[in-house]
Design an enzyme around this catalytic site. Structure first.
Site, PDB file in Angstrom:
ATOM      1  N   ARG A 155     -35.245   6.483 -13.467  1.00 38.46           N
ATOM      2  CA  ARG A 155     -35.487   7.852 -12.995  1.00 38.46           C
ATOM      3  C   ARG A 155     -34.155   8.546 -12.769  1.00 38.46           C
ATOM      4  O   ARG A 155     -33.235   7.964 -12.187  1.00 38.46           O
ATOM      5  CB  ARG A 155     -36.284   7.831 -11.697  1.00 38.46           C
ATOM      6  CG  ARG A 155     -36.913   9.185 -11.335  1.00 38.46           C
ATOM      7  CD  ARG A 155     -37.551   9.177  -9.956  1.00 38.46           C
ATOM      8  NE  ARG A 155     -36.525   9.286  -8.925  1.00 38.46           N
ATOM      9  CZ  ARG A 155     -36.324   8.386  -7.975  1.00 38.46           C
ATOM     10  NH1 ARG A 155     -37.058   7.283  -7.931  1.00 38.46           N
ATOM     11  NH2 ARG A 155     -35.384   8.586  -7.072  1.00 38.46           N
ATOM     12  N   ASP A 182     -32.363  11.905 -11.078  1.00 37.45           N
ATOM     13  CA  ASP A 182     -32.541  12.985 -10.114  1.00 37.45           C
ATOM     14  C   ASP A 182     -31.492  14.069 -10.358  1.00 37.45           C
ATOM     15  O   ASP A 182     -30.308  13.764 -10.558  1.00 37.45           O
ATOM     16  CB  ASP A 182     -32.406  12.450  -8.683  1.00 37.45           C
ATOM     17  CG  ASP A 182     -33.466  11.418  -8.351  1.00 37.45           C
ATOM     18  OD1 ASP A 182     -34.560  11.468  -8.955  1.00 37.45           O
ATOM     19  OD2 ASP A 182     -33.203  10.547  -7.493  1.00 37.45           O
ATOM     20  N   ASN A 225     -31.630   5.981 -11.119  1.00 34.22           N
ATOM     21  CA  ASN A 225     -32.279   4.858 -10.438  1.00 34.22           C
ATOM     22  C   ASN A 225     -32.821   3.899 -11.484  1.00 34.22           C
ATOM     23  O   ASN A 225     -33.755   4.235 -12.214  1.00 34.22           O
ATOM     24  CB  ASN A 225     -33.426   5.369  -9.567  1.00 34.22           C
ATOM     25  CG  ASN A 225     -32.961   6.377  -8.535  1.00 34.22           C
ATOM     26  OD1 ASN A 225     -32.629   6.030  -7.419  1.00 34.22           O
ATOM     27  ND2 ASN A 225     -32.924   7.655  -8.914  1.00 34.22           N
TER      28      ASN A 225
END
Length: 317
Positions: free
Chosen positions: A260, A262, A277
């Site tokens: 992931r 961000d 992540n």
């Protein structure tokens, strides 16, 4: 964007690695429980393995087909468990040790972003042994607002948004309580976004709208007023720029499997990558499962695809 094709997977015996001793233990246990339930429902035999109770280096892996890494934070996301599994010849989900280690250390990841022209806010590295005056000077060089972050933590643990010099000492205390190194990162005012990626598949973009100053630990895991939006009033080329920045970050770190990214979108509609992540959460509040569900991929299907990739991945040296 490559489409997802659900495929039946023969029943496997899966060791779900969860818990551990990091500050994210409770979240890891939630992720592990969700993964185990989803895989068991699809006919797989699942075994919970907690590294805080079992020495993985001497663990008997015979009879286990693959390991599903649901460990967050130290040991789970920093390449350590990945290296142990590689040494044992055990397939596992997610990125290899080098990519995990690189993405977990924020300063190292940002340096890789700079090298690959991935937009990320300027930063300076700080240490708990630095003088207060020295850190204050570094903060002034970046300007306010700024973010104070531990160098190697997830779930926004120890992160503060500092609006003025008066708020800096408390933020440093919070940061250095978790580890010796931290970052001062230039604040980018704007909206928060996240993109889940699984190899070539880009999951739907999510705008995160917390009912707090920023998407902190409470907003992620405890605050039911945090909103996750899949529909937004921005031009398609801006949507494409956010997705492209996320893809470039994923590729720059050489991540594999599910990860992931961000980001924040500033007032000029420019995306800035905050972090990556490599072992994203799989809890009921977690964003990757939400994004997968948006396009009809159940948690069980998502986890099965991760297992399938683990069994076909080329071993890394």
């Amino acid at each position: 964007m490559t489409t997802f094709e659900a495929q039946d997977l023969d029943p496997l015996t899966v060791a779900v690695l969860e818990g551990g001793e990091s500050s994210e233990r409770s979240i890891s246990l939630e992720s592990g429980a969700a993964v185990r339930a989803a895989l068991a429902e699809r006919g797989h035999k699942v075994i919970a393995v907690d590294p805080s109770e079992v020495d993985l280096s001497s663990f008997d892996w015979s009879g286990i087909d693959t390991a599903f890494i649901a460990l967050h934070g130290f040991f789970g996301e920093d390449g350590q468990v990945q290296q142990i599994l590689e040494d044992a010849g055990m397939p596992y989900t997610g990125s290899d040790p080098a990519a995990a280690r690189l993405s977990f250390q924020k300063s190292a990841a940002k340096e890789r972003f700079f090298q690959n022209y991935v937009p990320t806010p300027p930063y300076v590295l700080i240490h708990e042994g630095d003088t207060a005056n020295g850190i204050m000077k570094k903060a002034r060089s970046l300007g306010y607002p700024l973010a104070v972050k531990p160098d190697s933590q997830g779930s926004s643990l120890g992160v503060s948004v500092v609006q003025s010099p008066d708020e800096l000492p408390e933020a440093l205390t919070r940061c250095f309580h978790l580890e010796a190194f931290g970052l001062l990162e230039a604040g980018v005012l704007g909206s928060e976004w996240t993109v889940g990626i699984m190899d070539e598949l880009m999951l739907p973009l999510i705008q995160v709208v917390p009912n707090r100053p920023f998407f902190d630990y409470q907003a992620k895991y405890a605050d039911d007023t945090t909103h996750y939006q899949f529909e937004f009033d921005i031009p398609s080329d801006v949507v494409n720029s956010i997705n492209q920045a996320a893809r470039n970050a994923y590729d720059a770190l050489k991540l594999q499997g599910v990860a992931r990214i961000d980001l924040v979108l500033d007032r000029f509609n420019r995306p800035w990558v905050l972090e990556a992540n490599s072992v994203p959460g799989m809890t009921s509040h977690s964003l990757v499962p939400k994004a997968a569900a948006r396009i009809g991929i159940s948690l069980g299907e998502l986890c099965e695809q991760m297992l399938k990739r683990s069994l076909s991945a080329t071993p890394q040296s």
